[in-house]
Design a protein around this motif. Structure first.
Motif, PDB file in Angstrom:
ATOM      1  N   ARG B 288       0.781  -0.803   0.107  1.00 49.69           N
ATOM      2  CA  ARG B 288       0.264  -0.268   0.108  1.00 49.69           C
ATOM      3  C   ARG B 288       1.292   1.206   0.666  1.00 49.69           C
ATOM      4  NH1 ARG B 288      -2.622  -3.854   2.831  1.00 49.69           N
ATOM      5  NH2 ARG B 288      -5.018  -4.240   2.248  1.00 49.69           N
ATOM      6  N   THR B 289       1.916   1.816  -0.874  1.00 50.75           N
ATOM      7  CA  THR B 289       2.593   2.393  -1.235  1.00 50.75           C
ATOM      8  C   THR B 289       2.936   2.741  -2.871  1.00 50.75           C
ATOM      9  OG1 THR B 289       4.669   0.709  -0.853  1.00 50.75           O
ATOM     10  CG2 THR B 289       4.378   1.988   0.895  1.00 50.75           C
ATOM     11  N   CYS B 290       3.601   3.733  -2.885  1.00 49.52           N
ATOM     12  CA  CYS B 290       3.526   4.284  -4.001  1.00 49.52           C
ATOM     13  C   CYS B 290       4.109   2.363  -4.837  1.00 49.52           C
ATOM     14  CB  CYS B 290       4.859   5.622  -5.033  1.00 49.52           C
ATOM     15  SG  CYS B 290       3.450   6.771  -3.720  1.00 49.52           S
ATOM     16  N   PRO B 291       4.089   2.493  -6.036  1.00 49.41           N
ATOM     17  CA  PRO B 291       4.670   1.482  -6.851  1.00 49.41           C
ATOM     18  C   PRO B 291       6.221   2.275  -6.691  1.00 49.41           C
ATOM     19  CG  PRO B 291       2.446   2.244  -7.937  1.00 49.41           C
ATOM     20  CD  PRO B 291       2.526   3.419  -6.954  1.00 49.41           C
ATOM     21  N   GLU B 292       6.957   1.258  -6.954  1.00 47.56           N
ATOM     22  CA  GLU B 292       8.265   0.956  -6.804  1.00 47.56           C
ATOM     23  C   GLU B 292       8.934   2.785  -5.920  1.00 47.56           C
ATOM     24  OE1 GLU B 292       8.384   1.458 -11.534  1.00 47.56           O
ATOM     25  OE2 GLU B 292       9.364  -1.038 -11.028  1.00 47.56           O
ATOM     26  N   GLY B 293       8.080   3.419  -4.860  1.00 51.74           N
ATOM     27  CA  GLY B 293       8.187   4.624  -4.779  1.00 51.74           C
ATOM     28  C   GLY B 293       7.928   5.238  -5.482  1.00 51.74           C
ATOM     29  N   ARG B 294       7.444   5.425  -7.017  1.00 46.11           N
ATOM     30  CA  ARG B 294       7.458   6.720  -7.472  1.00 46.11           C
ATOM     31  C   ARG B 294       6.043   6.790  -7.700  1.00 46.11           C
ATOM     32  NH1 ARG B 294       8.504   4.768 -13.050  1.00 46.11           N
ATOM     33  NH2 ARG B 294       9.524   6.640 -13.330  1.00 46.11           N
ATOM     34  N   PRO B 295       5.599   8.120  -7.272  1.00 45.63           N
ATOM     35  CA  PRO B 295       4.102   8.625  -6.710  1.00 45.63           C
ATOM     36  C   PRO B 295       4.200   9.513  -8.270  1.00 45.63           C
ATOM     37  CG  PRO B 295       5.347  10.957  -5.737  1.00 45.63           C
ATOM     38  CD  PRO B 295       6.444   9.686  -6.100  1.00 45.63           C
ATOM     39  N   SER B 296       2.306   8.995  -8.206  1.00 44.73           N
ATOM     40  CA  SER B 296       2.190  10.012  -9.615  1.00 44.73           C
ATOM     41  C   SER B 296       0.281   9.576  -9.583  1.00 44.73           C
ATOM     42  CB  SER B 296       2.469   9.169 -11.022  1.00 44.73           C
ATOM     43  OG  SER B 296       1.733   9.607 -11.909  1.00 44.73           O
ATOM     44  N   VAL B 297      -0.186  10.381  -9.827  1.00 42.67           N
ATOM     45  CA  VAL B 297      -1.658  10.232 -10.464  1.00 42.67           C
ATOM     46  C   VAL B 297      -1.286   9.869 -11.870  1.00 42.67           C
ATOM     47  CG1 VAL B 297      -3.883  11.611 -11.096  1.00 42.67           C
ATOM     48  CG2 VAL B 297      -2.633  12.458  -9.094  1.00 42.67           C
ATOM     49  N   TYR B 298      -2.430   8.884 -12.617  1.00 43.87           N
ATOM     50  CA  TYR B 298      -3.033   8.237 -13.591  1.00 43.87           C
ATOM     51  C   TYR B 298      -4.028   9.432 -13.810  1.00 43.87           C
ATOM     52  CZ  TYR B 298       1.776   6.246 -14.255  1.00 43.87           C
ATOM     53  OH  TYR B 298       2.524   5.361 -13.781  1.00 43.87           O
ATOM     54  N   MET B 299      -3.908   9.180 -15.728  1.00 42.70           N
ATOM     55  CA  MET B 299      -5.593  10.172 -16.226  1.00 42.70           C
ATOM     56  C   MET B 299      -5.988   9.533 -17.134  1.00 42.70           C
ATOM     57  SD  MET B 299      -5.093  14.157 -17.319  1.00 42.70           S
ATOM     58  CE  MET B 299      -5.031  14.107 -18.587  1.00 42.70           C
ATOM     59  N   THR B 300      -7.358   9.066 -17.207  1.00 38.73           N
ATOM     60  CA  THR B 300      -7.171   9.193 -19.207  1.00 38.73           C
ATOM     61  C   THR B 300      -8.220  10.010 -19.388  1.00 38.73           C
ATOM     62  OG1 THR B 300      -8.748   6.857 -20.017  1.00 38.73           O
ATOM     63  CG2 THR B 300      -9.692   7.600 -17.703  1.00 38.73           C
ATOM     64  N   ALA B 305      -9.234   3.915 -22.218  1.00 35.86           N
ATOM     65  CA  ALA B 305      -8.699   3.179 -22.909  1.00 35.86           C
ATOM     66  C   ALA B 305      -7.329   3.542 -22.927  1.00 35.86           C
ATOM     67  CB  ALA B 305      -9.676   3.856 -24.436  1.00 35.86           C
ATOM     68  N   SER B 306      -6.857   4.294 -23.144  1.00 35.39           N
ATOM     69  CA  SER B 306      -6.007   5.093 -22.105  1.00 35.39           C
ATOM     70  C   SER B 306      -5.291   5.869 -20.766  1.00 35.39           C
ATOM     71  CB  SER B 306      -4.846   5.530 -23.274  1.00 35.39           C
ATOM     72  OG  SER B 306      -5.321   6.837 -23.602  1.00 35.39           O
ATOM     73  N   TRP B 307      -4.114   5.846 -20.689  1.00 34.88           N
ATOM     74  CA  TRP B 307      -3.677   6.409 -19.397  1.00 34.88           C
ATOM     75  C   TRP B 307      -2.395   6.685 -19.452  1.00 34.88           C
ATOM     76  CZ3 TRP B 307      -7.763   5.989 -14.737  1.00 34.88           C
ATOM     77  CH2 TRP B 307      -8.892   5.369 -15.417  1.00 34.88           C
ATOM     78  N   GLN B 308      -2.072   8.828 -19.076  1.00 32.79           N
ATOM     79  CA  GLN B 308      -1.550   8.830 -18.811  1.00 32.79           C
ATOM     80  C   GLN B 308      -0.921   9.657 -17.689  1.00 32.79           C
ATOM     81  OE1 GLN B 308      -2.785  13.010 -20.072  1.00 32.79           O
ATOM     82  NE2 GLN B 308      -0.725  13.965 -19.393  1.00 32.79           N
ATOM     83  N   ARG B 309       0.678   9.453 -17.653  1.00 41.70           N
ATOM     84  CA  ARG B 309       1.069   9.879 -16.185  1.00 41.70           C
ATOM     85  C   ARG B 309       1.607  11.317 -15.732  1.00 41.70           C
ATOM     86  NH1 ARG B 309       4.489   6.470 -12.541  1.00 41.70           N
ATOM     87  NH2 ARG B 309       5.939   7.537 -11.478  1.00 41.70           N
ATOM     88  N   LEU B 310       0.231  11.511 -14.244  1.00 40.99           N
ATOM     89  CA  LEU B 310       1.163  12.830 -14.084  1.00 40.99           C
ATOM     90  C   LEU B 310       1.469  13.103 -12.326  1.00 40.99           C
ATOM     91  CD1 LEU B 310      -2.840  14.015 -14.850  1.00 40.99           C
ATOM     92  CD2 LEU B 310      -0.960  14.194 -16.483  1.00 40.99           C
ATOM     93  N   ASP B 311       3.166  13.135 -12.926  1.00 41.26           N
ATOM     94  CA  ASP B 311       3.701  13.060 -11.580  1.00 41.26           C
ATOM     95  C   ASP B 311       4.516  14.131 -11.819  1.00 41.26           C
ATOM     96  OD1 ASP B 311       5.349  12.655 -13.528  1.00 41.26           O
ATOM     97  OD2 ASP B 311       6.838  11.558 -12.507  1.00 41.26           O
TER      98      ASP B 311
END
Lengths: 85, 382
Positions: B288-300, B305-311
């Motif tokens: 229950r932490t950020c994946p790989e210690g790298r925080p980000s919101v993801y947006m579609t 259909a597709s997702w964009q990293r927003l960090d």
């Protein structure tokens, strides 16, 4: 009778020591709730079970039954055991 | 539409804080702590009047309650009758441990609120949160009780009823979700509810037809298209378009290295194709932490259909907090402002729909919920 209220419930009462009437612990709690609305539900749940960490002492003895008879000269101490972080 | 103030309500493990910002969202004034030492699971402002606040509160050693303010937090009064289950004559009845979720009802029902509790129960108030009564038959229904399970079947601090949704077209059309216990729908104002779990996956080896095994984390309805709902589930991100009765796992389109596990989900109030999530590490023992210690919101922007990293603006590595299911929200302004609160007590803001992030507050207690409302001109602040 005299009832001593723990610090965590002083937001409901005018202070540490209050007076309440009743021939059982349940009646005393009902009287407290009449005087200080909401206080009983923080101590006893909707099934009339004493909440975790809440303890009652009468004459220095722990009381775990709300039907415990009380006399006019008894003193009820409500204690809240601090726990957690 | 003219806005003059943005109100951010931060509920934490140790109290509540209210951040009040200007319409540009650059200057913030902090008001708090409120209820220092209380566990505040949810703090919600009534959008129907812009001034009534309800706070779901308990402490580690006192029973649960609801506090109520009618002046945006200047003064508070305890509910006269907080959510509580019916008393059982045989002594086996349940007791509310904490109120977890608060939802103001439809604009046509001023003063009506819903509450979800742990253990799972559904409650309703018709007087602005002063008094609460058990709502619908589910709290005592044997089938629903079986689906709810016990404290052993729920989240670490107890199973929760959450995501109470009111259809903006019809106050009698309701949804709620249970962790665990699935998503449920009523078409008749809560007289009857029925499971709404078709298409949702469950942990391998269990029967997906049984609501018991479903764990919806956060369900949102699109205000701009109420026939569309999204869901962040224990087993992925889903979308459904009614009248279809089958959820579709749009989280399959997330990057495989990130996955589609998480808790919060925010829908754009004006664009039903736009959604934000905050993924977390749900592998192995569920850190229950950020994946790989790298925080980000993801947006579609295309309904999953597709997702964009927003960090942009977030620290790039060695970050081990996450965002809980109630702790990400949007303010309704244009461009939309997004907010999230972390388990490490930081409040983050994006003024441009996730394009750039700024930390607004640090060193708060663990954040449980973030709710935001932009107050419009004409609504008088206290």
């Amino acid at each position: 009778m005299k009832v001593l209220i723990p610090q965590v419930l002083h937001s409901y009462t005018p202070g540490r020591e209050v007076a309440a009437r009743g021939t059982t612990l349940a009646e005393v709690l009902a009287d407290l709730d009449r005087q200080f609305p909401g206080i009983r539900f923080r101590i006893v749940d909707e099934q009339d079970r004493i909440r975790a960490h809440m303890r009652f002492f009468v004459g220095g003895e722990a009381v775990r039954d709300l039907s415990q008879p009380l006399g006019e000269s008894d003193e009820v101490i409500i204690v809240q055991a601090l726990s957690g972080g | 539409m003219a806005y003059f103030e943005v109100v951010v309500l931060v509920a934490t493990r140790k109290g509540a804080w209210i951040y009040r910002g200007d319409a540009r969202r650059t200057d913030w004034r902090v008001d708090g702590p409120h209820f220092l030492g209380h566990i505040i699971h949810h703090l919600v402002l009534d959008p129907r009047d812009g001034r009534t606040l309800l706070a779901a509160a308990k402490t580690g050693h006192l029973g649960p309650t609801v506090f109520r303010s009618t002046d945006l937090g200047c003064t508070w009064k305890e509910a006269a009758r907080p959510p509580a289950f019916a008393k059982a004559a045989d002594g086996t009845g349940r007791a509310v441990d904490h109120t977890f979720w608060l939802t103001p009802s439809h604009p046509e029902e001023p003063g009506v609120w819903y509450a979800g509790t742990s253990p799972q129960g559904l409650f309703r108030s018709e007087d602005g949160g002063v008094s609460w009564t058990p709502f619908s038959a589910i709290n005592e229904d044997p089938q629903y009780r079986a689906w709810m399970g016990t404290v052993q079947d729920g989240t670490p601090d107890g199973p929760k009823l959450h995501s109470i949704l009111v259809d903006p077209r019809d106050p009698r059309h309701l949804y709620f979700a249970m962790s665990g216990g699935g998503v449920h729908e009523s078409m008749d104002g809560g007289e009857r509810f029925a499971p709404f779990v078709k298409g949702l996956e469950v942990v391998e080896g269990f029967d997906p037809a049984d609501p018991t095994f479903h764990d919806p984390h956060c369900v949102r309805l699109c205000p701009s298209r109420p026939d569309r709902l999204y869901q962040q589930n224990h087993c992925g991100i889903y979308r459904i378009d009614r009248p279809s009765d089958t959820w579709v796992r749009v989280g399959r389109n997330m990057p495989a290295s990130v996955g589609d596990i998480g808790f919060p989900l925010v829908v754009h109030p004006r664009d039903a194709d736009t959604v934000w999530v905050f993924p977390m590490d749900g592998q192995t023992v569920w850190p229950r932490t950020c994946p790989e210690g790298r925080p980000s919101v993801y947006m579609t922007r295309d309904a999953g259909a597709s997702w964009q990293r927003l960090d942009r603006g977030m620290p790039p590595t060695q970050v081990w907090w996450t965002v809980k299911r109630q702790a990400m929200s949007a303010d309704g302004l244009d461009p939309l402002g997004l907010y999230f609160g972390t388990t490490s007590g930081e409040l983050w803001l994006s003024r441009n729909e996730g394009g750039e992030w700024t930390c607004v507050a640090q060193h708060l207690p663990e954040i449980y919920a973030v709710e935001v409302l932009a107050l419009q001109a004409g609504v008088s602040p206290p």
